[in-house]
Design a protein around this motif. Structure first.
Motif, mmCIF file in Angstrom:
data_model
loop_
_atom_site.group_PDB
_atom_site.id
_atom_site.type_symbol
_atom_site.label_atom_id
_atom_site.label_comp_id
_atom_site.label_asym_id
_atom_site.label_seq_id
_atom_site.Cartn_x
_atom_site.Cartn_y
_atom_site.Cartn_z
ATOM 1 N N MET A 195 0.849 -1.186 0.000
ATOM 2 C CA MET A 195 0.000 0.000 0.000
ATOM 3 C C MET A 195 0.886 1.238 0.000
ATOM 4 O O MET A 195 1.575 1.527 0.960
ATOM 5 N N ARG A 196 0.874 1.984 -1.077
ATOM 6 C CA ARG A 196 1.790 3.100 -1.202
ATOM 7 C C ARG A 196 1.545 4.178 -0.174
ATOM 8 O O ARG A 196 2.451 4.725 0.425
ATOM 9 N N ARG A 197 0.286 4.522 0.051
ATOM 10 C CA ARG A 197 0.019 5.612 0.978
ATOM 11 C C ARG A 197 -0.669 5.097 2.238
ATOM 12 O O ARG A 197 -1.387 5.809 2.905
ATOM 13 N N GLY A 198 -0.466 3.829 2.535
ATOM 14 C CA GLY A 198 -1.103 3.218 3.700
ATOM 15 C C GLY A 198 -0.595 3.789 4.996
ATOM 16 O O GLY A 198 0.528 4.255 5.097
ATOM 17 N N ALA A 199 -1.402 3.714 6.036
ATOM 18 C CA ALA A 199 -1.030 4.269 7.325
ATOM 19 C C ALA A 199 -1.134 3.203 8.399
ATOM 20 O O ALA A 199 -2.179 2.618 8.604
ATOM 21 N N THR A 224 3.602 15.126 -1.289
ATOM 22 C CA THR A 224 2.853 16.311 -0.871
ATOM 23 C C THR A 224 1.387 16.015 -0.622
ATOM 24 O O THR A 224 0.810 16.485 0.362
ATOM 25 N N GLY A 225 0.767 15.236 -1.505
ATOM 26 C CA GLY A 225 -0.650 14.922 -1.342
ATOM 27 C C GLY A 225 -0.920 14.093 -0.102
ATOM 28 O O GLY A 225 -1.940 14.267 0.568
ATOM 29 N N THR A 226 -0.006 13.189 0.215
ATOM 30 C CA THR A 226 -0.157 12.376 1.421
ATOM 31 C C THR A 226 -0.170 13.252 2.661
ATOM 32 O O THR A 226 -0.995 13.076 3.561
ATOM 33 N N ALA A 227 0.759 14.201 2.712
ATOM 34 C CA ALA A 227 0.822 15.088 3.876
ATOM 35 C C ALA A 227 -0.441 15.933 3.984
ATOM 36 O O ALA A 227 -1.038 16.044 5.063
ATOM 37 N N THR A 233 -3.778 13.009 4.094
ATOM 38 C CA THR A 233 -3.748 11.955 5.102
ATOM 39 C C THR A 233 -3.287 12.464 6.464
ATOM 40 O O THR A 233 -3.888 12.147 7.492
ATOM 41 N N TYR A 234 -2.214 13.244 6.509
ATOM 42 C CA TYR A 234 -1.670 13.688 7.788
ATOM 43 C C TYR A 234 -2.348 14.944 8.309
ATOM 44 O O TYR A 234 -2.644 15.060 9.499
ATOM 45 N N LEU A 235 -2.560 15.905 7.417
ATOM 46 C CA LEU A 235 -3.060 17.206 7.851
ATOM 47 C C LEU A 235 -4.577 17.306 7.799
ATOM 48 O O LEU A 235 -5.146 18.303 8.218
ATOM 49 N N GLY A 236 -5.231 16.276 7.266
ATOM 50 C CA GLY A 236 -6.675 16.141 7.398
ATOM 51 C C GLY A 236 -7.533 16.956 6.472
ATOM 52 O O GLY A 236 -8.719 17.146 6.732
ATOM 53 N N HIS A 237 -6.983 17.432 5.352
ATOM 54 C CA HIS A 237 -7.783 18.211 4.406
ATOM 55 C C HIS A 237 -8.494 17.272 3.439
ATOM 56 O O HIS A 237 -7.939 16.273 2.999
ATOM 57 N N ALA A 264 1.766 22.255 2.423
ATOM 58 C CA ALA A 264 2.257 21.194 3.299
ATOM 59 C C ALA A 264 3.486 21.659 4.072
ATOM 60 O O ALA A 264 3.620 21.398 5.276
ATOM 61 N N ARG A 265 4.377 22.358 3.387
ATOM 62 C CA ARG A 265 5.582 22.876 4.045
ATOM 63 C C ARG A 265 5.230 23.812 5.187
ATOM 64 O O ARG A 265 5.738 23.673 6.309
ATOM 65 N N ASP A 266 4.358 24.760 4.926
ATOM 66 C CA ASP A 266 4.018 25.753 5.943
ATOM 67 C C ASP A 266 3.336 25.107 7.148
ATOM 68 O O ASP A 266 3.612 25.458 8.300
#
Length: 318
Positions: free
Chosen positions: A1-5, A102-105, A108-112, A126-128
């Motif tokens: 799974m490439r973007r699995g968590a 970038t899309g994962t962050a 998946t991570y930042l919840g958008h 994502a950087r900011d």
């Protein structure tokens, strides 16, 4: 799974679960080529990490080889299962750097729930946001490992679809014609099948969707077991299996540009990390990724050796 968590973050403390092991030293016999002259990372002890799929293993090795050429002692902790494990390692300081998407962050991570269509703005956002988490994003690659749907040449000749809008039209006209092979994650994620159906006004009966592991999807689509399969745009099997990729004409799928992410404290101590890795990142695009990934997934080569060969071929290291 490439973007699995891997959601059990306690597993970070174990040699299983999310998969962070003690790692092993990288011991490549490399010196400066077009990067690393003067040993700007001499004296640094840097731990690189990655997720467990082919492209990430290659990128993690590329990063570690670059840092070695600049004089660093590098510990290899690549191959962590899932996305969150590798990210938490860099955040928590048990690893120092990785290539992330970038899309994962952003999602998946930042919840958008909605991606930012412009890839540069996606990276900047994502950087900011991640600066508050103690993570610094360095400039991104053109490599964009996003989702796509693909079909074999026989079905391509039969149905003639080239865009996702045409797939949606085919599904409306002939529902039985559109069968999908997808990962379970893709079947349930907002940036996967549910969002795709909404964006394109597509209705796929549940009975037409088969969930399976990533690698099986490619072979099943190649055999015609499913009309369309979920693929990743940098996967070398697209070319080797001669699959036809559907254009995302409504720009639904997020951009997943790879970029180095470094623990901010480590980058402050060793700012040369940025100048060492930047020329390498700028060379990475989808064509390079497909070629390198195919050497592993199709030809059966070792990911680290593939990375080392490429770094030498490009003249980054000697």
């Amino acid at each position: 799974m490439r973007r699995g968590a891997c959601l059990t973050l306690a597993g970070l403390l174990l040699a299983s679960g999310c998969g962070l092991t003690s790692g092993s030293p990288m011991a490549d016999d490399v010196g400066p080529g077009t990067i690393g002259a003067g040993g700007p990372l001499k004296g640094a002890h840097i731990t690189v990490t990655s997720k467990e799929f082919t492209e990430q293993l290659i990128l993690g090795a590329i990063m570690g080889i670059a840092f070695q050429a600049a004089g660093a002692d590098v510990l290899d902790r690549t191959g962590i299962q899932g996305s969150i494990g590798a990210r938490e390692a860099v955040k928590g300081g048990t690893a120092d750097a990785q290539y992330e998407y970038t899309g994962t962050a952003w999602i998946t991570y930042l919840g958008h729930s909605e991606p930012i269509p412009d890839p540069q703005r996606q990276w900047q956002a994502a950087r900011d946001a991640d600066l508050r988490s103690g993570l610094t994003w360095l400039p991104p690659a053109r490599l964009n490992n996003t989702y796509a749907l693909a079909m074999n040449q026989a079905d391509f000749k039969k149905y003639g679809t080239t865009t996702l809008s045409q797939v949606a039209a085919l599904a409306a006209k002939d529902p039985g014609a559109v069968t999908l092979c997808v990962e379970s994650e893709f079947a349930n994620r907002a940036d996967g099948l549910p969002g795709l159906e909404k964006a394109y006004g597509m209705r796929i009966p549940a009975g037409n969707v088969t969930q399976m592991d990533t690698g099986i999807i490619y072979t099943q689509v190649a055999k015609g077991k499913c009309t369309y399969g979920e693929v990743f745009t940098t996967d070398g099997r697209i070319k080797s299996m001669n699959l036809a990729v559907m254009a995302d004409d409504r720009k639904f799928f997020p951009d997943y540009n790879a970029a180095p992410v470094v623990n901010s404290k480590v980058l402050k101590k060793w700012p040369a990390i940025a100048s060492v890795i930047d020329p390498v990142t700028r060379k990475l695009d989808n064509s390079v990724a497909r070629t390198l990934n195919a050497r592993v997934d199709v030809d059966g080569q070792d990911p680290h050796q593939v990375a080392l060969d490429w770094m030498r071929q490009q003249g980054f290291v000697k």
